[in-house]
Design an enzyme around this catalytic site. Structure first.
Site, mmCIF file in Angstrom:
data_model
loop_
_atom_site.group_PDB
_atom_site.id
_atom_site.type_symbol
_atom_site.label_atom_id
_atom_site.label_comp_id
_atom_site.label_asym_id
_atom_site.label_seq_id
_atom_site.Cartn_x
_atom_site.Cartn_y
_atom_site.Cartn_z
ATOM 1 N N GLY A 47 8.702 -24.342 -10.593
ATOM 2 C CA GLY A 47 8.409 -23.323 -9.593
ATOM 3 C C GLY A 47 7.423 -22.258 -9.998
ATOM 4 N N ASP A 103 9.321 -17.491 -11.311
ATOM 5 C CA ASP A 103 9.076 -17.491 -9.876
ATOM 6 C C ASP A 103 10.039 -16.576 -9.129
ATOM 7 O OD1 ASP A 103 11.235 -19.201 -10.352
ATOM 8 O OD2 ASP A 103 10.485 -20.815 -9.086
ATOM 9 N N ASP A 106 17.120 -14.858 -9.224
ATOM 10 C CA ASP A 106 18.175 -15.040 -8.234
ATOM 11 C C ASP A 106 19.495 -14.625 -8.874
ATOM 12 O OD1 ASP A 106 19.858 -15.912 -6.198
ATOM 13 O OD2 ASP A 106 18.826 -17.806 -5.906
ATOM 14 N N ASP A 162 10.800 -24.406 -4.134
ATOM 15 C CA ASP A 162 11.045 -25.644 -3.409
ATOM 16 C C ASP A 162 12.468 -25.752 -2.889
ATOM 17 O OD1 ASP A 162 12.550 -28.116 -5.319
ATOM 18 O OD2 ASP A 162 12.221 -26.105 -6.123
#
Length: 181
Positions: A47, A103, A106, A162
């Site tokens: 990513g 990227d 989270d 993705d």
């Protein structure tokens, strides 16, 4: 692919401008500390590869690029809780300034593991440049020196991000429609 996107969060132009700003900040911050060995930029595949490539072109200092593949997701929408190194660095980072180009931050599980792993290799410094930081309550406490954008706790794709290896090539970042995943 575009019809699977509920909302565009960050346009191609907004991303390009923010990446340029981060590149300028890194250039400024490391201008007096980056020796002839330069900075080692490490991308977490897959990513972050697009983000790191664009970021590297905006840093006006010597830069070495290397890649690691680390997984805690598989093909699912939620973290599996298990972190695995799939590909390790080829560069020696001992005594060097390292910036991890990530990227998205989270849960922070993968990045926490990676930072501990890199610290054990005795770099001069390790910092994080994340394109996105998700606004979640259960996020690990990670100090990111460079943050592109804060984003909502939604399933997002595009610009390297993705779902099941699709949507990475979208030039923007958008929210994936729930019915898709």
């Amino acid at each position: 692919m575009h019809s699977d996107i509920a909302e565009v969060l960050f346009t191609e132009d907004e991303i390009a401008e923010r990446v340029s700003e981060i590149g300028r900040a890194i250039t400024r911050d490391y201008a007096h500390t980056a020796d002839e060995n330069g900075i080692v930029l490490i991308s977490v595949l897959r990513g972050a590869a697009i983000f790191m490539a664009d970021l590297a072109r905006k840093i006006e200092l010597p830069v070495e690029m290397d890649y690691m593949a680390i997984s805690s997701y598989g093909n699912g929408a939620k973290s599996s809780g298990v972190v695995r190194i799939l590909k390790d660095l080829t560069s020696e980072i001992e005594g060097r300034h390292v910036i991890v180009a990530e990227d998205i931050l989270d849960s922070g599980l993968t990045l926490t593991y990676l930072l501990k792993n890199l610290a054990s290799r005795h770099p001069a410094s390790v910092e994080v440049a994340t394109l996105l930081r998700k606004q979640t309550r259960a996020q690990a406490k990670i100090d990111c020196k460079y943050i592109g954008f804060e984003c909502p706790d939604e399933f997002i794709v595009g610009y390297g991000l993705d779902f099941a290896e699709r949507y990475r090539n979208l030039p923007y970042i958008g929210i994936l429609k729930p019915e898709v995943y």
